[in-house]
Design a protein around this motif. Structure first.
Motif, short mmCIF file in Angstrom:
data_model
loop_
_atom_site.label_atom_id
_atom_site.label_comp_id
_atom_site.label_asym_id
_atom_site.label_seq_id
_atom_site.Cartn_x
_atom_site.Cartn_y
_atom_site.Cartn_z
N ILE A 289 -26.05 15.88 37.39
CA ILE A 289 -25.05 16.52 38.39
C ILE A 289 -24.24 17.38 37.65
O ILE A 289 -23.84 18.40 38.01
CB ILE A 289 -24.62 15.63 39.56
N ARG A 290 -23.31 16.45 36.88
CA ARG A 290 -21.90 17.26 36.25
C ARG A 290 -22.70 18.26 35.20
O ARG A 290 -21.82 19.37 35.18
CB ARG A 290 -21.54 16.07 35.42
N GLY B 157 -25.45 14.53 47.68
CA GLY B 157 -25.70 13.76 48.75
C GLY B 157 -26.80 12.64 48.67
O GLY B 157 -26.55 11.65 48.94
N LEU B 158 -27.74 12.83 48.16
CA LEU B 158 -29.08 12.00 47.69
C LEU B 158 -28.26 11.04 46.58
O LEU B 158 -28.77 10.04 46.89
CB LEU B 158 -30.00 12.89 46.98
N ALA B 159 -27.47 11.60 45.79
CA ALA B 159 -26.94 10.52 44.63
C ALA B 159 -26.13 9.48 45.37
O ALA B 159 -26.02 8.17 45.16
CB ALA B 159 -26.27 11.21 43.46
N GLU C 71 -18.23 6.64 41.72
CA GLU C 71 -18.63 7.31 40.56
C GLU C 71 -20.32 7.41 40.43
O GLU C 71 -21.16 6.28 40.74
CB GLU C 71 -18.19 6.27 39.26
N LEU C 72 -20.66 8.47 39.87
CA LEU C 72 -22.21 8.68 39.96
C LEU C 72 -22.64 8.56 38.28
O LEU C 72 -22.41 9.09 37.75
CB LEU C 72 -22.52 10.08 40.38
N ASP C 73 -23.30 7.02 38.35
CA ASP C 73 -23.31 6.78 36.79
C ASP C 73 -24.66 7.07 36.28
O ASP C 73 -25.40 7.51 37.45
CB ASP C 73 -23.23 5.26 36.77
N GLY C 74 -25.19 6.98 35.14
CA GLY C 74 -26.36 7.00 34.68
C GLY C 74 -26.61 8.54 34.69
O GLY C 74 -26.24 9.31 34.63
#
Length: 680
Positions: free
Chosen positions: A436-437, A498-500, A427-430
């Motif tokens: 991104i979303r 990718g960075l995230a 999960e990409l939080d914060g």
């Protein structure tokens, strides 16, 4: 002419016995001088063209003996140089031969040698060592009769039929139980150096070369030892000098493998402008990126064999790398009778069966529009035409028998442990995840606007989704993404994702390294590699860094550190630069921090570890950003794996659409957004 022939035979016999006395050297140099003179005289002599051609052909036969004899003795080789001092003994022998030939004696005691004409190569380079080789071997002429058979017209049942389309379709339609491998003989180990051992499937290909087969698409699955097979096939075919064209990342490895499998054959690697090239080597290794600089002298070198590694690199026939490779191959086929041509790739099909075209052209099976003579004759012998249903299976078999060799690990290397791909959603939080979303929604809404604007021009209201229009909109967005300098697009989003994921993926790789041993970490973008390496440094995990901007020696140093140093736990690798040609089987865990755009590229990366020599099951961990376009791409990559399975492995697996993954990802994104309520 007879006196010249007798003299050169005497010199050849003496060289074979190892008795190169001063008198032998004098006769050798005299023949070399007279050959130059006689060749110039015949070219300007009166008489018919046919008579001149016959005379020149006889002279070239003598020159061939002279050149091959020179290779046996460095002293003889030196006498061929333009700056070589002509001895009094050589001048006397030349005078005597002139008298035997009925020629007028020369006024000058020391005739001026005819200079070797420089190769017209424009902006290209010619290494000094290659110039020395040309001076040492100036008389060898190409045998243009070698290519006459393939150029000759063929008229038969198939005259007038368009055949390339049906041939490609025959692979796309391949039915279950129809694997792609030519009949192969019993394996041989006759050419294997002492202390080494080939697997049975490797020995079969070498045996085929020993029996006279000369063109191969060696499409074994990655990790089954194609390099050793190619080197020993060249030995079996005596295909020297041998040209090996490879990606830059594996140049050094090819030289090392040559030293292992053919230790008696000197190999040289072309670096930059070629200052360090050994012009007298048996094996010349050059990377695609410098072919434009060296194509001139490579085309004149006299190669009798050519290997193209990672041959899917030439699938785009309009690219420079493909054009250089095809030109070298065509020149070799025109100049050399039955050269050895080998295309090596574990993934010959990336997106479409059309990827076969360039490889088949390299091998001399087809030209840009039709099959050449040998394949045409095979097709004619079928007694069928493309209108016949039976044509497709039979035509596919005919192409395979031209030299396609495809073996799977599960069939020929059961001792290689299994592999599996495990997806790890994160999960990409914060703020980063929210950004991104939001960018993904912005991209989707931009395409929705284009779709609805196009629909507004229609006369009727149609609530049904127009998939043709959806694809046109997605294609337009993809085209804009390739040229647009600002704003979000599918490529910039994947870099951001990718960075995230970079630190999360690096943390997971560090955990694996501590608990399970060495790990190979793949990323697509430099910034992701930089972030991951900073994370490893912070965690106290030693790593190697394998990138595309390194010199071959620097890259090999990094590979060696990972393979041999027990304290180097992680190899941080560029997906594009390190995904081919490297042997990293000391690791059984692979972390894919970023996704590739193709299943083939992903498979190549995993098979750096899953190959001959691996003793443990290999697990590839794909780090996937949940609820983003990343997860869509992961699904699409998996769905596209069926093409090679059906075309080459005889699988009944359904083949997904062969469009680009980028396009299909945008289509899926747009379809999902159109299914949602329009924003108010």
């Amino acid at each position: 002419m007879g006196a010249l022939a007798r003299t050169v035979r005497e010199v050849e016999a003496a060289a074979k016995r190892g008795r190169v006395t001063p008198s032998v050297r004098a006769r050798f140099q005299a023949v070399a001088l007279l050959l130059r003179e006689e060749r110039a005289r015949v070219r300007t002599a009166e008489g018919s063209e046919a008579h001149r051609a016959e005379q020149l052909k006889r002279l070239e036969g003598i020159a061939t003996i002279l050149a091959t004899t020179a290779v046996r003795d460095a002293g003889l080789l030196a006498l061929l140089g333009d700056d070589a001092v002509v001895s009094a003994a050589a001048r006397q022998v030349a005078k005597e031969i002139r008298q035997d030939l009925g020629l007028e004696p020369e006024e000058d005691d020391e005739p001026e040698p005819t200079p070797v004409a420089p190769v017209e190569v424009g902006r290209r380079v010619v290494p000094q060592s290659v110039v020395s080789r040309q001076l040492a071997n100036p008389f060898l002429a190409p045998d243009y009769e070698a290519g006459a058979a393939q150029r000759g017209p063929r008229v038969g049942r198939l005259a007038g039929w368009e055949l390339m389309g049906p041939l490609l379709t025959s692979f796309e339609r391949a039915s279950g139980g129809a694997p792609a491998c030519m009949p192969l003989p019993f394996p041989t180990s006759r050419f294997t150096p002492p202390g080494l051992e080939l697997m049975s499937h490797q020995g079969q290909l070498v045996a085929a070369a020993a029996e006279g087969h000369r063109s191969f698409l060696l499409a074994d699955e990655p990790g089954l030892g194609k390099t050793a097979q190619a080197l020993l096939a060249a030995e079996a075919a005596m295909a020297y000098p041998l040209l090996v064209v490879v990606p830059n990342v594996v140049k050094t490895n090819w030289a090392r493998e040559a030293a292992v499998w053919t230790p008696h054959r000197p190999a040289t690697v072309v670096q930059g402008d070629g200052e360090t090239v050994d012009g007298f080597a048996d094996i010349v290794v050059v990377n695609y990126e410098v072919l434009d600089r060296h194509r001139g002298w490579l085309g004149e070198f006299g190669f009798r064999g050519m290997v193209v590694d990672e041959a899917h690199f030439i699938k785009n026939v309009t690219s420079q790398r493909s054009q250089h490779v095809l030109a070298l191959s065509e020149g070799m086929r025109l100049r050399t009778a039955k050269p050895l041509l080998m295309a090596l790739t574990g993934t010959p099909l990336i997106n479409d069966v059309d990827d076969f075209r360039a490889i088949w052209r390299f091998l001399g099976w087809v030209d840009d529009s039709k099959p050449l003579a040998e394949l045409t004759e095979r097709l004619e012998s079928l007694g069928l035409v493309p209108a016949d249903r039976e044509f497709y299976d039979a035509a596919r078999r005919a192409v395979i028998d031209m030299g396609i060799v495809r073996r799977r690990k599960v069939d020929v290397a059961a001792d290689i442990p299994a592999r599996r791909i495990a997806d790890l959603p994160v999960e990409l939080d914060g703020a980063v995840g929210r950004s991104i979303r939001a960018a993904e929604r912005e991209l989707a809404q931009r395409m929705v606007h284009q779709y609805r604007s196009a629909m507004a021009y229609r006369d009727v209201v149609d609530d049904e989704l127009d998939m043709d229009l959806v694809r046109r909109v997605a294609k337009s967005e993809l085209k804009d993404a390739m040229t647009r300098q600002t704003g979000e697009n599918v490529f910039s989003m994947m870099r951001r994702i990718g960075l995230a994921k970079a630190e999360l993926a690096a943390d997971y790789a560090a955990q694996l390294a501590r608990s399970a041993g060495k790990v190979v970490f793949f990323a697509k973008h430099i910034a992701v590699m930089d972030t991951a390496e900073a994370s490893f440094e912070k965690a106290g995990v030693r790593f190697s860094s394998i990138r595309g901007d390194q010199t071959p020696s620097a890259r090999q140093k990094q590979v060696d550190a990972f393979v041999t140093d027990p304290d180097v736990k992680v190899a941080v690798c560029s997906l594009t630069a390190a995904g081919v040609g490297l042997n990293l089987q000391v690791a059984s865990n692979v972390v894919l921090a970023e996704l590739s755009w193709t299943d083939a590229e992903q498979t190549q990366a995993i098979d750096r570890s899953h190959r001959i020599g691996q003793t443990e099951p290999v697990t590839a961990w794909r780090i996937i950003a949940a609820q983003t376009i990343d997860s869509r791409i992961a699904e699409l990559i998996g769905s596209k794996a069926g093409l090679a399975a059906r075309a080459l492995d005889g699988s009944d697996e359904e083949v997904a659409g062969t469009g680009d993954v980028q396009l299909e990802a945008l289509v899926a994104l747009l379809v999902d957004e159109l299914g949602a309520p329009a924003p108010g």
